[in-house]
Design a protein around this motif. Sequence first.
Motif, PDB file in Angstrom:
ATOM      1  N   GLY A  88       0.814  -1.210   0.000  1.00 63.44           N
ATOM      2  CA  GLY A  88       0.000   0.000   0.000  1.00 63.44           C
ATOM      3  C   GLY A  88       0.846   1.256   0.000  1.00 63.44           C
ATOM      4  N   ILE A  89       1.970   1.227   0.729  1.00 63.05           N
ATOM      5  CA  ILE A  89       2.896   2.362   0.747  1.00 63.05           C
ATOM      6  C   ILE A  89       3.501   2.558  -0.640  1.00 63.05           C
ATOM      7  CG2 ILE A  89       5.094   3.210   1.669  1.00 63.05           C
ATOM      8  CD1 ILE A  89       2.968   3.363   3.755  1.00 63.05           C
ATOM      9  N   ARG A  90       3.881   1.452  -1.272  1.00 61.77           N
ATOM     10  CA  ARG A  90       4.459   1.553  -2.612  1.00 61.77           C
ATOM     11  C   ARG A  90       3.440   2.133  -3.595  1.00 61.77           C
ATOM     12  NH1 ARG A  90       8.295  -2.670  -5.927  1.00 61.77           N
ATOM     13  NH2 ARG A  90       8.336  -1.482  -7.885  1.00 61.77           N
ATOM     14  N   ALA A  91       2.194   1.684  -3.497  1.00 63.74           N
ATOM     15  CA  ALA A  91       1.167   2.186  -4.404  1.00 63.74           C
ATOM     16  C   ALA A  91       0.931   3.677  -4.185  1.00 63.74           C
ATOM     17  CB  ALA A  91      -0.137   1.414  -4.184  1.00 63.74           C
ATOM     18  N   ALA A  92       0.948   4.108  -2.913  1.00 61.61           N
ATOM     19  CA  ALA A  92       0.762   5.532  -2.611  1.00 61.61           C
ATOM     20  C   ALA A  92       1.911   6.362  -3.169  1.00 61.61           C
ATOM     21  CB  ALA A  92       0.645   5.734  -1.107  1.00 61.61           C
ATOM     22  N   ALA A  93       3.142   5.826  -3.045  1.00 62.72           N
ATOM     23  CA  ALA A  93       4.313   6.545  -3.548  1.00 62.72           C
ATOM     24  C   ALA A  93       4.275   6.661  -5.071  1.00 62.72           C
ATOM     25  CB  ALA A  93       5.591   5.824  -3.109  1.00 62.72           C
ATOM     26  N   GLU A  94       3.873   5.593  -5.733  1.00 65.59           N
ATOM     27  CA  GLU A  94       3.783   5.625  -7.194  1.00 65.59           C
ATOM     28  C   GLU A  94       2.681   6.577  -7.644  1.00 65.59           C
ATOM     29  OE1 GLU A  94       3.249   1.489  -7.969  1.00 65.59           O
ATOM     30  OE2 GLU A  94       5.406   1.096  -8.179  1.00 65.59           O
ATOM     31  N   ASN A  95       1.557   6.573  -6.939  1.00 67.08           N
ATOM     32  CA  ASN A  95       0.429   7.449  -7.285  1.00 67.08           C
ATOM     33  C   ASN A  95       0.792   8.919  -7.121  1.00 67.08           C
ATOM     34  OD1 ASN A  95      -2.454   7.887  -7.933  1.00 67.08           O
ATOM     35  ND2 ASN A  95      -2.536   8.662  -5.840  1.00 67.08           N
ATOM     36  N   ALA A  96       1.633   9.203  -6.091  1.00 68.94           N
ATOM     37  CA  ALA A  96       2.035  10.584  -5.824  1.00 68.94           C
ATOM     38  C   ALA A  96       3.242  10.999  -6.649  1.00 68.94           C
ATOM     39  CB  ALA A  96       2.337  10.746  -4.339  1.00 68.94           C
TER      40      ALA A  96
END
Length: 285
Positions: free
Chosen positions: A273-281
Amino acid sequence: MNTFRRHLLSLAALAASPWALAQTPVLRVTAIPDESPTELARKFAPLGAYLESKLGMKVEWTPVTDYAAAVETLVHRKIDLAWFGGFTFVQAHVRSGGKTVPLVQREEDERFRSVFITDAKSGIAKLDDLKGKTLSFGSASSTSGHLMPRSFLLASKINPDVDLKRVSFSGAHDATIAAVASGKVDAGALNISVWEKFVADKKVDTTQVRVFYTTPPYYDYNWTVHADMPAELREKIRQAFLTLDPNTPQGKEILALQRATRFVPTKAENYAGIRAAAENAGLLK
């Protein structure tokens, strides 16, 4: 293959392991600098002594100047054990080609949160009130001081780089509190455990600085090693953390300094979830 060549190859193999040739093996430990250097060293001292007793080897504290340095030192095996936030773990995992292994996290890190704080007189009561205001994050690579607060802002249709008057980076959670308290910025985003520690220690006047938004929970901090560490040593480190007992004076002191009720096992998948948030941002490079 002649004896001499076999001997050279054996030496080369030993040299590849940072633990093999040392007469007295040393476990080199670092942490992301999310607080002041003196506070990090103070918190680590009893834990370092405990690990020495459990592992039967010297444990050496190795401070770094910034979050990126913490990532690079583990990726390049300049240190052996690192305290990462969720985002710095993801960065290290990507940079190393998946060769970082998270061992344990605090029980609190399974449902970690960030807080947004402001001056009591600012008139800010909700995230939408930040529009046109100034805001301080912590480090650009901080999970709880930047990535996740930014992610929740974006989810609320607030782009901090467009909708706010100015965004700055204090470098650490305690510095964010100081920036808000001194009036340098209208608001700040930081780690909830640092905020609660400041409140408990009466280092912040809650009649002057207050929380106006607390994020939903997410996975955060962990202790991570490089996958090249011998499995036996890796497991000894894991068990040392898992057996910290709050009912003993030593365990109580260490866990209190680490702001933990106990340590629990963790795994890389927890940080998807952290990785997905970082990629999204757009923050993962």
